[in-house]
Design a protein around this motif. Sequence first.
Motif, short mmCIF file in Angstrom:
data_model
loop_
_atom_site.label_atom_id
_atom_site.label_comp_id
_atom_site.label_asym_id
_atom_site.label_seq_id
_atom_site.Cartn_x
_atom_site.Cartn_y
_atom_site.Cartn_z
N ALA A 67 -12.97 -6.54 32.12
CA ALA A 67 -12.77 -6.31 30.69
C ALA A 67 -13.01 -4.84 30.37
CB ALA A 67 -13.72 -7.18 29.86
N TRP A 68 -12.09 -4.26 29.59
CA TRP A 68 -12.17 -2.85 29.21
C TRP A 68 -12.68 -2.75 27.79
CZ3 TRP A 68 -8.56 0.79 32.12
CH2 TRP A 68 -8.92 2.13 31.91
N ASP A 69 -13.76 -2.02 27.63
CA ASP A 69 -14.36 -1.79 26.31
C ASP A 69 -13.31 -1.19 25.37
OD1 ASP A 69 -15.89 -0.79 24.17
OD2 ASP A 69 -16.59 0.95 25.35
N PRO A 70 -13.11 -1.78 24.18
CA PRO A 70 -12.10 -1.24 23.25
C PRO A 70 -12.38 0.20 22.81
CG PRO A 70 -13.46 -2.90 22.18
CD PRO A 70 -13.77 -2.98 23.64
N LEU A 71 -13.62 0.66 22.96
CA LEU A 71 -13.95 2.04 22.62
C LEU A 71 -13.74 2.98 23.81
CD1 LEU A 71 -17.16 1.56 20.44
CD2 LEU A 71 -14.75 1.48 19.77
N GLY A 72 -13.39 2.41 24.97
CA GLY A 72 -13.02 3.21 26.13
C GLY A 72 -14.16 3.72 26.97
N GLN A 73 -15.39 3.38 26.63
CA GLN A 73 -16.54 3.94 27.34
C GLN A 73 -16.95 3.13 28.56
OE1 GLN A 73 -19.94 4.60 24.81
NE2 GLN A 73 -21.21 5.45 26.45
N SER A 79 -16.01 -7.81 22.24
CA SER A 79 -15.64 -8.05 20.85
C SER A 79 -14.68 -6.95 20.40
CB SER A 79 -16.89 -8.06 19.96
OG SER A 79 -17.55 -6.81 20.04
N PRO A 80 -13.87 -7.18 19.35
CA PRO A 80 -12.86 -6.18 18.93
C PRO A 80 -13.45 -4.81 18.59
CG PRO A 80 -12.47 -8.29 17.85
CD PRO A 80 -13.78 -8.42 18.55
N ASP A 81 -14.69 -4.79 18.11
CA ASP A 81 -15.31 -3.51 17.76
C ASP A 81 -16.17 -2.95 18.90
OD1 ASP A 81 -17.36 -5.32 17.76
OD2 ASP A 81 -18.16 -4.80 15.79
N GLY A 82 -16.22 -3.68 20.03
CA GLY A 82 -16.98 -3.21 21.18
C GLY A 82 -18.48 -3.34 21.05
N SER A 83 -18.96 -4.06 20.03
CA SER A 83 -20.40 -4.13 19.79
C SER A 83 -21.11 -5.08 20.77
CB SER A 83 -20.68 -4.56 18.36
OG SER A 83 -20.15 -5.84 18.09
N PHE A 84 -20.37 -6.03 21.35
CA PHE A 84 -21.01 -6.90 22.34
C PHE A 84 -20.00 -7.44 23.34
CE2 PHE A 84 -20.26 -9.17 18.39
CZ PHE A 84 -19.61 -10.32 18.77
N ILE A 116 -24.42 -13.20 26.16
CA ILE A 116 -23.92 -12.17 25.27
C ILE A 116 -24.77 -10.93 25.44
CG2 ILE A 116 -23.42 -11.56 22.87
CD1 ILE A 116 -23.12 -14.54 22.28
N LEU A 117 -24.11 -9.81 25.72
CA LEU A 117 -24.78 -8.54 25.89
C LEU A 117 -24.51 -7.65 24.68
CD1 LEU A 117 -24.67 -9.65 28.84
CD2 LEU A 117 -24.30 -7.29 29.60
N SER A 118 -25.55 -7.01 24.19
CA SER A 118 -25.39 -6.05 23.10
C SER A 118 -25.01 -4.69 23.67
CB SER A 118 -26.70 -5.93 22.31
OG SER A 118 -26.63 -4.83 21.42
N ARG A 119 -24.15 -3.99 22.98
CA ARG A 119 -23.76 -2.65 23.43
C ARG A 119 -24.97 -1.72 23.51
NH1 ARG A 119 -18.72 -0.44 23.39
NH2 ARG A 119 -18.62 1.83 23.69
N ARG A 120 -25.99 -2.00 22.70
CA ARG A 120 -27.17 -1.16 22.69
C ARG A 120 -27.96 -1.26 24.00
NH1 ARG A 120 -29.51 -2.48 16.61
NH2 ARG A 120 -27.71 -1.66 15.43
#
Length: 330
Positions: A110-116, A187-192, A212-216
């Motif tokens: 899975a590729w993070d929608p924010l690209g990071q 998630s669509p916003d990359g938050s998790f 579920i993993l948090s982006r933080r």
Amino acid sequence: WLYKLGYKVLQNQDQAGKLLNSVQPITKLTWHVCGGIILWTLHSTDDGEAWKIHKSLLFHRKDVLDLQWSSDGSYLVSASVDNSCIIWDANKGVVQQMLEGHLHYVQGVAWDPLGQYIASLSSDRTCKIYANKPQGKSKNTEKMNFVCQHTLVKAELQNHDESKPPVKTHLFHDETLPSFFRRLAWSPDGSFLVLPAGLCKYSSEVINTAYILSRRDLSRPAIQLPGASKAIVAVRFCPIVFTLRGSQSEGLFKLPYRAVFAVATFNSLYVYDTESAAPILIHAGLHYAAITDIAWSPDAKYLSLSSRDGYCTIIEFENEELGQPHALSG
């Protein structure tokens, strides 16, 4: 060469009939198997439209099990039975970077929608989180360079006997899980990030779950979904987020909107939203064989499932049945 079903097939009729000019006895004959990806583009024709081959991506040594585009459509990442992931330049049709380190089949990527970030999940019971740390510049753009930042293997569980230290247990099913797929999703916003094929042991009881993993903090699970009756093999997020419906007192997250995602086990489909802990939809017994993948339509009106029985199911939602669409900022 003509590539078909993962095998190199001799297209020339003279070659197809026999192996030419062998002067020694042939003692061994094997097929060359390769994992290939074909990219197609839609072209306008006099009769309407037609799909034509754009690029053939051939570098994996074995079958490809999963793939996903970068958010800008310039790159593609694939996961394979050869234990690796490959990042492809979709425009040039060349390998951009190879991600290695798994010890068994890589069954989801899975590729993070924010690209990071890029996340991969393998039957070696690990999830790897790769972070993009560019090195130098090429033609005034930073050169992509993904480096493994976290490897999730085990988690600590509090011992029933408080005098004893916490017990470490594996997070995921091993290679005996009867599925070639462990399709994780951001998630669509990359938050998790949601990881399927989860396994949790309490005393002698084994519970199927998704983490579920948090982006933080991508180094460990933040939340565990309620147990499913069968192993979870796929997760897919609805591409649209929705406005809140009310109180979030029982929600899994504290977000200013509702994200909706579908979770598939071998024989059932669960749909969750981030405003409630319990699923908002359950479908069971839709297919005669195991479910293999899930896909949402871009407008969130349809949800489709594929199965090993050779059929697909399409679920239709009524207008605003899932809620009122919410615009993501940025």
